[in-house]
Each structure stands twice: as structure tokens, then as C-alpha cells.
Design a protein around this motif. Structure first.
Motif, short mmCIF file in Angstrom:
data_model
loop_
_atom_site.label_atom_id
_atom_site.label_comp_id
_atom_site.label_asym_id
_atom_site.label_seq_id
_atom_site.Cartn_x
_atom_site.Cartn_y
_atom_site.Cartn_z
N GLY A 165 0.82 -1.21 0.18
CA GLY A 165 -0.09 0.05 0.03
C GLY A 165 0.88 1.34 -0.11
N LYS A 166 1.99 1.14 -0.46
CA LYS A 166 2.85 2.43 -0.51
C LYS A 166 2.43 3.21 -1.42
N THR A 167 2.31 3.14 -2.65
CA THR A 167 1.82 4.04 -3.57
C THR A 167 0.23 4.52 -3.41
N SER A 168 -0.55 3.77 -2.84
CA SER A 168 -1.96 4.22 -2.33
C SER A 168 -1.77 5.06 -1.28
N LEU A 169 -0.87 4.89 -0.26
CA LEU A 169 -0.80 5.90 1.01
C LEU A 169 -0.27 7.16 0.37
#
Length: 164
Positions: free
Chosen positions: A13-17
Motif C-alpha cells: 500500500g505504499k503508492t496508495s498511501l
């Protein structure tokens, strides 16, 4: 605002974060290379998952003020070792994503992050934006700076918590 470096497994979830922190609509976007944007450095999960590529994490982390260790709440295992903070010269925080997953075990992931040496742990839901405001508030607070002499004096006494 402090610049946040994100490291974690693929699909944690890095990019979504980063999208949620900017208030953008979430859309899946595979991170192919390191993105250094205004306030975040988003890295491919393969950097954390592959020993030979992990040197990239070390290189890019020097541009950040804070290192964010990111794990999904439904992770079956942790890819980060204990006492990770002792080889990082930046504050290490933990960010737990996917807290709404039916398989979420937030307490287990918190223990992993505590063992790694995270000084603060945030739980977030990128879809509902739960916990994002607290993370942004942490990043917006100015970093406490100390002189080299103060750092040497604290180090001589064995104090490694810079807030003391």
C-alpha cells in the motif's frame, strides 16, 4: 513538512498511501522505479524483498527526513528484521495499512514494528483515509534539531532517543 521515505513489500500500500496523503482518488499503479515527489519517496517493493536490490533503499533514504516501514495488517510474515533502527540514521516510524482487511492482525504487525525499533506506529486505511490526518500531522511538525556538541554529549551518556 518532513520528507517521508516509504519501504515495504510489494502490494503493501505504499503508492496508495502517497495518493491518500495527497487527497487523490486511489488507483492501482505498479511502482517500477523510485519516485521522489514533494513529500514522499515511493520505492518498489522488490527493493525490500530482494537482498541484491536492497542497497537502493539505503541510497534513496538519505534524501528523507523520516523512514516509514510499511506493512499491511494482513501480512503473513515480516520481511524486516529486529533492531532495524540501529542501522538507520533517520527516525523510523511504522505504518500499518489495510486495517480493514478480514485477515487483519494489527497487533501482530505492531509487535513486528516494535521489534524493528519503530519510534511511532500509525494505522491507516488508504480507502477511507482513516489515520491519514495523524500521519500528516506528525510529518508537518518541525523536527527538533540539536547541535553536534549536544549529540555527542547525549551519545556519551548512551541516550539514543533524540526527544530526551
Amino acid at each position: 513538512m518532513k520528507k517521508l521515505f516509504l519501504m515495504g513489500r510489494s502490494e503493501a500500500g505504499k503508492t496508495s498511501l502517497t495518493q491518500a496523503m495527497k487527497g487523490e482518488e486511489l488507483h492501482y499503479e505498479k511502482t517500477q522505479y523510485t519516485y521522489s515527489q514533494d513529500t514522499t519517496i515511493d520505492t518498489p517493493g522488490e527493493y525490500a524483498e530482494t537482498k541484491s536490490a536492497s542497497v537502493g533503499l539505503a541510497c534513496f533514504s538519505f534524501d528523507a527526513d523520516v523512514i516509514g516501514m510499511l506493512c499491511a495488517a494482513d501480512e503473513p510474515f515480516c520481511i524486516f528484521g529486529n533492531n532495524l533502527n540501529c542501522c538507520i540514521n533517520r527516525p523510523l516510524i511504522g505504518i500499518i495499512t489495510k486495517i480493514d482487511s478480514p485477515l487483519a492482525n494489527v497487533r501482530k504487525v505492531e509487535r513486528w514494528m516494535q521489534n524493528a525499533g519503530c519510534e511511532r506506529i500509525f494505522t491507516v486505511n488508504n480507502k477511507t483515509r482513516e489515520g491519514i490526518a495523524e500521519l500528516l500531522d506528525y510529518l508537518e511538525n518541525d523536527r527538533v534539531t540539536i547541535s553536534l556538541d549536544e549529540a555527542k554529549e547525549k551519545q556519551s551518556r548512551g541516550i539514543n532517543a533524540w526527544e530526551l
